[in-house]
Design a protein around this motif. Sequence first.
Motif, PDB file in Angstrom:
ATOM      1  N   ASP A 293      43.740  36.379  49.198  1.00 54.69           N
ATOM      2  CA  ASP A 293      42.570  37.267  49.179  1.00 54.69           C
ATOM      3  C   ASP A 293      42.971  38.708  49.472  1.00 54.69           C
ATOM      4  N   ALA A 294      43.895  38.866  50.391  1.00 57.97           N
ATOM      5  CA  ALA A 294      44.349  40.234  50.733  1.00 57.97           C
ATOM      6  C   ALA A 294      45.031  40.898  49.563  1.00 57.97           C
ATOM      7  N   LEU A 295      45.925  40.081  48.885  1.00 56.36           N
ATOM      8  CA  LEU A 295      46.594  40.646  47.705  1.00 56.36           C
ATOM      9  C   LEU A 295      45.608  40.977  46.594  1.00 56.36           C
ATOM     10  N   ALA A 296      44.640  40.073  46.392  1.00 56.66           N
ATOM     11  CA  ALA A 296      43.632  40.341  45.358  1.00 56.66           C
ATOM     12  C   ALA A 296      42.835  41.597  45.673  1.00 56.66           C
ATOM     13  N   SER A 297      42.455  41.744  46.895  1.00 53.90           N
ATOM     14  CA  SER A 297      41.675  42.922  47.286  1.00 53.90           C
ATOM     15  C   SER A 297      42.506  44.205  47.103  1.00 53.90           C
ATOM     16  N   ALA A 298      43.803  44.125  47.426  1.00 55.09           N
ATOM     17  CA  ALA A 298      44.659  45.288  47.254  1.00 55.09           C
ATOM     18  C   ALA A 298      44.802  45.640  45.777  1.00 55.09           C
ATOM     19  N   GLY A 299      44.894  44.623  44.857  1.00 56.43           N
ATOM     20  CA  GLY A 299      45.015  44.882  43.436  1.00 56.43           C
ATOM     21  C   GLY A 299      43.755  45.528  42.869  1.00 56.43           C
ATOM     22  N   VAL A 300      42.603  45.104  43.311  1.00 53.77           N
ATOM     23  CA  VAL A 300      41.342  45.703  42.834  1.00 53.77           C
ATOM     24  C   VAL A 300      41.254  47.145  43.269  1.00 53.77           C
TER      25      VAL A 300
END
Length: 302
Positions: A293-300
């Motif tokens: 989730d953290a990586l996904a949030s950083a990519g967005v």
Amino acid sequence: MGAQQRVYRQRINSTTSLKKIFSAMELIATSRIAKARSAVEASTPYARAITRAVSAVATWSNTEHPLITEKETVRRAAVLLITSDRGMAGAYSANVLKEGERLGELLRERGVEPVPYVVGRKGSAYFRFRRRETAQEWTGFSESPQYDNAREIGDTVVDAFVRGSDDGGVDEIHVVFTRFVNMVTQTPDVIRLLPLEVVEGEAAPAADDVLPLYEFEPNAEAVFDALLPRYIGSRIYNCLLQASASEQAARQRAMKSASDNASDLIRLYTRLANQARQAEITQEISEIVGGADALASAGVEN
């Protein structure tokens, strides 16, 4: 979590090792019970028969003998305690020692000093721990007593009885042992070995009473001298055999209970180890999902 699993696994392994020991001792005790019961069944009729014979001579011969004569003043009494050499037999030895202490209290109420004679290492340790002296101790044969052991014990206590309390001996002899009733029931018991209890009677014997039919040759004194050593040895030997059978039965039950408790502990630790493992897996999944989730949030955001 991993540390908890290791602790539980170590406890499971140690408990499993103990369970193997308990199971092995249970099997050994079970295998020895049959032999011990056979020895008790073989010796009991002889002990009863020789007791009847000695009682017959004492009752119908009207003779005096030191081993059947009641002392006018009883000052000291020998208490022979038959315990076990090894532990892991539940409360077997403790029950005998409690019965011995109860007998000692009764003797003291009569103004009689109890003099302990001990068979078995458990009884010896009991008196040493309390810094109490014993007249004599015998160890090493509680599980498989021989007649020679009984004869040695008998000679010792009879010698003390013959000397009497005036010369440092005793005026009575009591035996505290565990009577083997069956595989489930073994009860501590007390018998007075000497002086022999004699039933006095002047009435004519009944037609079916065999006791007055004894004839004493060459005389009653010679019969006493021949019978009494056998009587003492056979009674003590029977007590030792009954105690041995009771010890094996008590150990078999104790080891069965210990083995069952070990199985319960293994199941408990296994369940706790599985719970710790599941909690560790759940925590790892949560960390992976959180990281994703953290990586996904950083990519967005980028």
